[in-house]
Write a protein that holds these residues in place. Structure first.
Motif, PDB file in Angstrom:
ATOM      1  N   SER A 198       0.827  -1.206   0.000  1.00 52.00           N
ATOM      2  CA  SER A 198       0.000   0.000   0.000  1.00 52.00           C
ATOM      3  C   SER A 198       0.864   1.260   0.000  1.00 52.00           C
ATOM      4  O   SER A 198       2.040   1.239   0.389  1.00 52.00           O
ATOM      5  N   GLU A 199       0.252   2.363  -0.439  1.00 55.41           N
ATOM      6  CA  GLU A 199       0.958   3.647  -0.448  1.00 55.41           C
ATOM      7  C   GLU A 199       1.409   4.037   0.949  1.00 55.41           C
ATOM      8  O   GLU A 199       2.518   4.542   1.135  1.00 55.41           O
ATOM      9  N   GLU A 200       0.560   3.771   1.929  1.00 53.07           N
ATOM     10  CA  GLU A 200       0.895   4.115   3.315  1.00 53.07           C
ATOM     11  C   GLU A 200       2.085   3.306   3.811  1.00 53.07           C
ATOM     12  O   GLU A 200       2.979   3.835   4.472  1.00 53.07           O
ATOM     13  N   ASP A 201       2.099   2.008   3.496  1.00 46.93           N
ATOM     14  CA  ASP A 201       3.221   1.167   3.918  1.00 46.93           C
ATOM     15  C   ASP A 201       4.509   1.563   3.206  1.00 46.93           C
ATOM     16  O   ASP A 201       5.584   1.571   3.816  1.00 46.93           O
ATOM     17  N   MET A 202       4.407   1.907   1.920  1.00 50.62           N
ATOM     18  CA  MET A 202       5.602   2.347   1.192  1.00 50.62           C
ATOM     19  C   MET A 202       6.131   3.657   1.777  1.00 50.62           C
ATOM     20  O   MET A 202       7.343   3.835   1.903  1.00 50.62           O
TER      21      MET A 202
END
Length: 49
Positions: free
Chosen positions: A14-18
């Motif tokens: 996910s964008e948040e995890d990246m």
């Protein structure tokens, strides 16, 4: 034993995890690919328990 090479699975992160990985990369100076490799290795070892 050899395994086929797989395409990068980064599109499943996910964008948040990246974003979190990027922040950790800046703090630790460790490449994201190295962090992902460590996580995969730990996951594979833990699943076998």
């Amino acid at each position: 034993m050899s395994y086929p090479r797989y395409t990068w699975v980064g599109n499943k992160i996910s964008e948040e995890d990246m974003a979190a990985l990027y922040q950790r990369k800046k703090a630790t100076k460790k490449p994201i690919t190295a962090m992902v490799a460590e996580a995969v290795s730990k996951y594979v070892k833990d699943v076998g328990k």
